[in-house]
Scaffold this active site. Structure first.
Site, PDB file in Angstrom:
ATOM      1  N   ARG A  40       0.864  -1.179   0.000  1.00 48.16           N
ATOM      2  CA  ARG A  40       0.000   0.000   0.000  1.00 48.16           C
ATOM      3  C   ARG A  40       0.905   1.235   0.000  1.00 48.16           C
ATOM      4  O   ARG A  40       2.073   1.169   0.380  1.00 48.16           O
ATOM      5  CB  ARG A  40      -0.869   0.026   1.262  1.00 48.16           C
ATOM      6  N   LYS A  65      -1.625  -1.620   7.333  1.00 48.59           N
ATOM      7  CA  LYS A  65      -2.934  -1.096   7.705  1.00 48.59           C
ATOM      8  C   LYS A  65      -3.311  -1.623   9.090  1.00 48.59           C
ATOM      9  O   LYS A  65      -3.093  -2.792   9.401  1.00 48.59           O
ATOM     10  CB  LYS A  65      -3.968  -1.542   6.662  1.00 48.59           C
ATOM     11  N   HIS A 140      -1.929   2.514  -5.778  1.00 47.42           N
ATOM     12  CA  HIS A 140      -2.849   1.428  -5.433  1.00 47.42           C
ATOM     13  C   HIS A 140      -3.251   0.628  -6.683  1.00 47.42           C
ATOM     14  O   HIS A 140      -3.570  -0.555  -6.583  1.00 47.42           O
ATOM     15  CB  HIS A 140      -4.082   1.974  -4.704  1.00 47.42           C
ATOM     16  N   ARG A 143      -0.952  -2.205  -6.916  1.00 46.96           N
ATOM     17  CA  ARG A 143      -1.338  -3.242  -5.950  1.00 46.96           C
ATOM     18  C   ARG A 143      -2.506  -4.071  -6.498  1.00 46.96           C
ATOM     19  O   ARG A 143      -2.492  -5.299  -6.437  1.00 46.96           O
ATOM     20  CB  ARG A 143      -1.703  -2.564  -4.626  1.00 46.96           C
ATOM     21  N   HIS A 166      -4.652  -8.545   3.709  1.00 49.43           N
ATOM     22  CA  HIS A 166      -6.073  -8.311   3.954  1.00 49.43           C
ATOM     23  C   HIS A 166      -6.516  -9.057   5.202  1.00 49.43           C
ATOM     24  O   HIS A 166      -6.162 -10.211   5.399  1.00 49.43           O
ATOM     25  CB  HIS A 166      -6.926  -8.789   2.768  1.00 49.43           C
ATOM     26  N   TYR A 175     -11.229  -9.157  -6.377  1.00 55.19           N
ATOM     27  CA  TYR A 175     -10.459  -9.471  -7.585  1.00 55.19           C
ATOM     28  C   TYR A 175     -11.115 -10.562  -8.416  1.00 55.19           C
ATOM     29  O   TYR A 175     -10.989 -10.564  -9.637  1.00 55.19           O
ATOM     30  CB  TYR A 175      -9.010  -9.822  -7.220  1.00 55.19           C
TER      31      TYR A 175
END
Length: 185
Positions: A40, A65, A140, A143, A166, A175
């Site tokens: 990220r 994150k 992003h 990514r 995640h 995705y």
């Protein structure tokens, strides 16, 4: 995948000075970190030299994150790119040898998220492809691209989830929907 190749090709062009070569090496490292490793924006901004283990080919994301850490593997090809940047180009770009930030700006200081984004935008503008230039390409996007490419090449969703950091599989499942949408077009 062809567009990613075009971005990498921009970093291989002929230049007239060692300084410009060093900046191209940094830009190739930028693609490798955000595309090849799927970081990220904020993770890349906070990346430090000591977070990369070249012997094991593992990148340690310390400031992910929600303050989560993760280990991200990288390929031999990525290792060569990152090693060249860290041990050669970055050494000449950095102003203070004690600086630990991975990404170093043109003026020798750590790069901000805006600086990284601006560098990527300039790379896109160097490509002679009006369709690519018309797209909204950001860090992003790189990514998202690696996640989609891994899925297209048969990697399991759970492995992609771990690679991207995640928390839930639902975040990664976007995705599969993107691939399904592409196959209908």
């Amino acid at each position: 995948q062809e567009e990613i190749k075009l971005l990498y090709a921009v970093t291989d062009r002929e230049v007239n000075s060692t300084r410009e070569e060093d900046l191209l090496s940094r830009n190739k490292a930028l693609l490798t970190i955000f595309y090849g490793c799927g970081l990220r924006r904020n993770e890349g901004v906070h990346l430090e030299i000591g977070d990369i283990n070249f012997d094991r080919r593992i990148l340690h994301v310390r400031k992910g994150k929600n303050y989560k850490e993760r280990l991200v593997p990288f390929s031999k090809a990525s290792s060569k790119i990152l090693e060249h940047y860290v041990f050669d180009a970055r050494q000449r770009l950095v102003r203070h040898k004690t600086e630990n930030a991975f990404f170093i700006s043109r003026n020798g200081k750590p790069m901000s998220g805006g600086g990284l984004y601006g560098t990527l935008k300039r790379m896109v503008l160097m490509i002679d492809d009006s369709e690519l230039q018309s797209k909204s390409v950001g860090l992003h996007t790189l990514r998202h691209s690696i996640a989609t490419h891994l899925l297209e090449n048969g990697m399991e969703l759970q492995k992609i989830q771990k690679f991207l950091g995640h928390s839930s599989l639902e975040s990664t499942q976007i995705y599969t929907h993107l691939l399904e949408k592409e196959s209908y077009q």
